[in-house]
Design an enzyme around this catalytic site. Structure first.
Site, PDB file in Angstrom:
ATOM      1  N   TYR A  45       0.694  -1.117  -0.206  1.00 44.05           N
ATOM      2  CA  TYR A  45       0.055  -0.232   0.388  1.00 44.05           C
ATOM      3  C   TYR A  45       1.129   1.511  -0.009  1.00 44.05           C
ATOM      4  O   TYR A  45       0.392   2.299  -0.319  1.00 44.05           O
ATOM      5  CB  TYR A  45      -0.400   0.552   1.185  1.00 44.05           C
ATOM      6  CG  TYR A  45      -2.368  -0.870   1.246  1.00 44.05           C
ATOM      7  CD1 TYR A  45      -2.169  -1.634  -0.273  1.00 44.05           C
ATOM      8  CD2 TYR A  45      -2.253  -1.340   2.194  1.00 44.05           C
ATOM      9  CE1 TYR A  45      -3.156  -3.220   0.752  1.00 44.05           C
ATOM     10  CE2 TYR A  45      -3.665  -1.651   2.826  1.00 44.05           C
ATOM     11  CZ  TYR A  45      -3.651  -2.709   1.819  1.00 44.05           C
ATOM     12  OH  TYR A  45      -4.978  -4.104   1.973  1.00 44.05           O
ATOM     13  N   HIS A 103      -0.583 -12.175   2.431  1.00 47.36           N
ATOM     14  CA  HIS A 103      -1.468 -10.598   1.699  1.00 47.36           C
ATOM     15  C   HIS A 103      -2.229 -11.250   0.686  1.00 47.36           C
ATOM     16  O   HIS A 103      -3.783 -11.233   0.523  1.00 47.36           O
ATOM     17  CB  HIS A 103      -0.997 -10.031   0.882  1.00 47.36           C
ATOM     18  CG  HIS A 103      -1.599  -8.337   0.442  1.00 47.36           C
ATOM     19  ND1 HIS A 103      -1.460  -6.944   0.383  1.00 47.36           N
ATOM     20  CD2 HIS A 103      -3.155  -8.238   0.540  1.00 47.36           C
ATOM     21  CE1 HIS A 103      -1.644  -6.100   0.518  1.00 47.36           C
ATOM     22  NE2 HIS A 103      -3.773  -7.069   0.196  1.00 47.36           N
TER      23      HIS A 103
END
Ligand SMILES: NC(=O)c1ccc[n+]([C@@H]2O[C@H](COP(=O)([O-])OP(=O)(O)OC[C@H]3O[C@@H](n4cnc5c(N)ncnc54)[C@H](OP(=O)(O)O)[C@@H]3O)[C@@H](O)[C@H]2O)c1
Length: 273
Positions: A45, A103
């Site tokens: 991110y 993730h």
């Protein structure tokens, strides 16, 4: 609503996807001022630096804030996975995170499943994180995780969940093995605001459709991590903690499920629902 679950994870957290730069930092600082004590970031991110800066600037004790980060799917090979976690800790400026997730699983086992799952377990053994978990794992991979690491080792599976994607099969399996799910994209990226059923229930409770949605997901036992860069909306979402829905409200929102999946990249595994 209980503030934290059995593993000490605050049920209502703050998402950070897309919250980079000075605006992202302001959103994080506002969130901490409002009372959020759980922040969800990820290597991919680009928000780990902002999260560390916000935690330090808030003046809150580190132990009061629950931080989750995630090992990127491009860094799953074992030595690289562990090095990437050390880099995350440096970027965040913390000794350890509270929760570390894989993730995305490696598509078609391009990186061997046991390599990255054992790296995750080793990260915990080495003190890089207090808890470990996964994200975007279907039932088959949760079963493989349990076979490899043992029962009760994982503290969450973070997956897309909202009124239009309630994932009945995955949810039932997670309940059966006692694994809490964390709902990402819980507001269906703001779509819930226009929903007539949610608007009706929200009006009756004097809150917004977003708050009703988050209260619903938490009442179903899910941790939620909505994101916003707007102080008013951060407050609206935080108000979900005080909303108690009736059995009829719950049934009406359960009926909204239509299997709409918003996050489905090419690297995604075969989903259950
Ligand atoms: N593990 C994964 O693969 C994965 C994937 C996706 C997301 N996530 C995590 O989950 C977090 C949340 O998901 P998300 O950010 O994709 O979606 P979301 O929380 O469902 O929706 C965020 C969007 O809704 C708006 N919004 C927020 N509160 C609102 C409200 N009360 N009323 C109206 N609009 C509102 C925000 O805009 P404004 O900023 O303008 O308010 C933003 O555009 C992410 O930030 C990330 O941390 C994880």
């Amino acid at each position: 609503m209980t503030e934290r679950n059995v593993n000490g994870i605050p049920m209502l957290g703050l998402g950070t996807f897309g919250r980079t730069g000075p605006e992202g930092l302001d959103a994080l600082l506002a969130g901490l001022e409002i009372g959020y004590r759980h922040i969800d970031t990820a290597q991919s991110y680009g928000t780990e630096e902002n999260v560390g800066a916000a935690v330090r600037r808030s003046g809150l004790p580190r132990g009061d804030i629950f931080i989750t980060t995630k090992i990127a799917d491009t860094r799953l090979a074992k030595p690289e996975a562990l090095e990437s976690v050390e880099r995350s800790l440096e970027t965040l400026g913390v000794d350890a995170v509270d929760l570390l997730l894989i993730h995305w699983p490696s598509k078609n086992d391009a990186v061997a499943f046991q390599d990255y799952m054992l790296a995750l377990a080793e990260a915990k053994e080495r003190g890089f994180t207090r808890l470990i978990g996964v994200s975007n794992f279907p039932i088959a991979l949760l079963q493989r995780s349990e076979d490899l690491l043992g029962k009760g080792t994982l503290s969450t599976n973070q997956v897309e969940l909202h009124p239009y994607l309630q994932a009945p099969r995955l949810t039932a399996y997670a309940r059966q093995i006692g694994l809490p799910l964390t709902a990402y994209r819980p507001l269906a990226h703001a779509r819930v605001g226009a929903d007539a059923t949610l608007q009706r229930i929200a009006a009756a409770h004097g809150v917004t459709p977003a708050a009703v949605t988050l209260a619903f997901l938490m009442a179903e036992g899910h941790i939620v991590i909505p994101a916003s860069s707007n102080r008013g909306r951060l407050e609206e979402n935080f108000a979900a903690r005080t909303v108690t829905l009736s059995a009829q409200d719950m049934e009406a929102i359960r009926a909204l499920d239509n299997g709409t999946r918003l996050v489905d990249p090419e690297k995604a595994p075969a989903w259950d629902d």
